[in-house]
Write an enzyme that holds these catalytic residues in place. Structure first.
Site, PDB file in Angstrom:
ATOM      1  N   ASP A   1     -29.159 -50.030  55.637  1.00 28.08           N
ATOM      2  CA  ASP A   1     -29.531 -51.424  55.330  1.00 28.08           C
ATOM      3  C   ASP A   1     -30.937 -51.829  55.758  1.00 28.08           C
ATOM      4  OD1 ASP A   1     -27.030 -51.641  54.247  1.00 28.08           O
ATOM      5  OD2 ASP A   1     -26.198 -52.891  55.834  1.00 28.08           O
TER       6      ASP A   1
ATOM      7  N   LYS B   1     -23.467 -49.193  48.946  1.00 29.20           N
ATOM      8  CA  LYS B   1     -22.185 -49.674  49.456  1.00 29.20           C
ATOM      9  C   LYS B   1     -22.095 -51.186  49.232  1.00 29.20           C
ATOM     10  CE  LYS B   1     -23.810 -50.253  54.226  1.00 29.20           C
ATOM     11  NZ  LYS B   1     -23.737 -51.679  54.433  1.00 29.20           N
TER      12      LYS B   1
ATOM     13  N   CYS C   1     -22.482 -53.090  60.149  1.00 28.00           N
ATOM     14  CA  CYS C   1     -22.598 -51.865  59.346  1.00 28.00           C
ATOM     15  C   CYS C   1     -22.779 -50.615  60.188  1.00 28.00           C
ATOM     16  CB  CYS C   1     -23.729 -52.021  58.331  1.00 28.00           C
ATOM     17  SG  CYS C   1     -23.406 -53.408  57.212  1.00 28.00           S
TER      18      CYS C   1
END
Length: 195
Positions: free
Chosen positions: A14, A106, A139
């Site tokens: 991310d 994702k 995450c």
């Protein structure tokens, strides 16, 4: 040296504009500070022949594939956080996907949830993981706990190449991960290590 690292993958999680930049729609306060360390971790991984896996969030522009608690951030005519094709979904400056790297999209916290990551890593002969990115309680943690459950060994989280909204939240989550056997070096230690 490359043979030694052939069963290791670096997950970069991310590191996208919406999570890192000051005006990012989902800004993680500690995110910008770790960018140089993530860049260095990627460079070291490439030098060692470690597979680099870019784990990113990309959502439908209308938010139809986002968690229910985030649906309010999406509306017709206005792209929400990390909408596919948006500037916010792009990797932050300094991080570039290169030939030989792998990109995984994702839509939930864990990089393993409802993705083909595990089968891809197993096909590539990967047995150990090194984790960088944001954000530690969400995450990073979910991916790490799934990796441990799937018997990746060792799972390493580079503590100063991962970040959360506050240093205290980051430290508490690192503590929890350490307690389940996760290796937690600083970047300098990882760079200097043979493991």
């Amino acid at each position: 040296m490359a043979d030694k690292w052939s069963q290791t993958a670096l997950l970069v999680i991310d590191m996208q504009n919406d999570f890192i930049l000051e005006d990012g729609l989902m800004k993680v306060n500690g995110g910008k500070a770790i960018v140089p360390n993530v860049i260095k971790a990627v460079d070291i991984a490439r030098q060692r022949g470690i597979l680099v896996v870019w784990v990113v969030r990309e959502h439908d522009q209308q938010g139809r594939d986002v968690e229910l608690f985030r649906r309010h951030l999406y509306s017709p005519g206005k792209a929400g956080p990390t909408s596919k094709g948006s500037v916010g979904a792009e990797l932050v400056d300094g991080l570039v996907i290169k030939e030989g790297d792998y990109k995984l999209v994702k839509t939930r916290f864990s990089a393993f949830f409802a993705t083909h990551l595990h089968s891809f890593l197993r096909t590539e002969g990967i047995k150990s993981l090194v984790i960088t990115g944001v954000q530690t309680p969400n995450c990073i943690r979910q991916t790490v706990f799934d990796a441990v459950a799937l018997d990746y060994q060792p799972v390493t989280v580079i503590v100063d190449a991962t970040a959360a909204a506050t240093p205290d939240i980051h430290a508490a989550n690192i503590f929890d991960m350490k307690n389940i056997g996760v290796v937690t070096p600083a970047l300098q230690e990882w760079c200097g290590s043979g493991a």
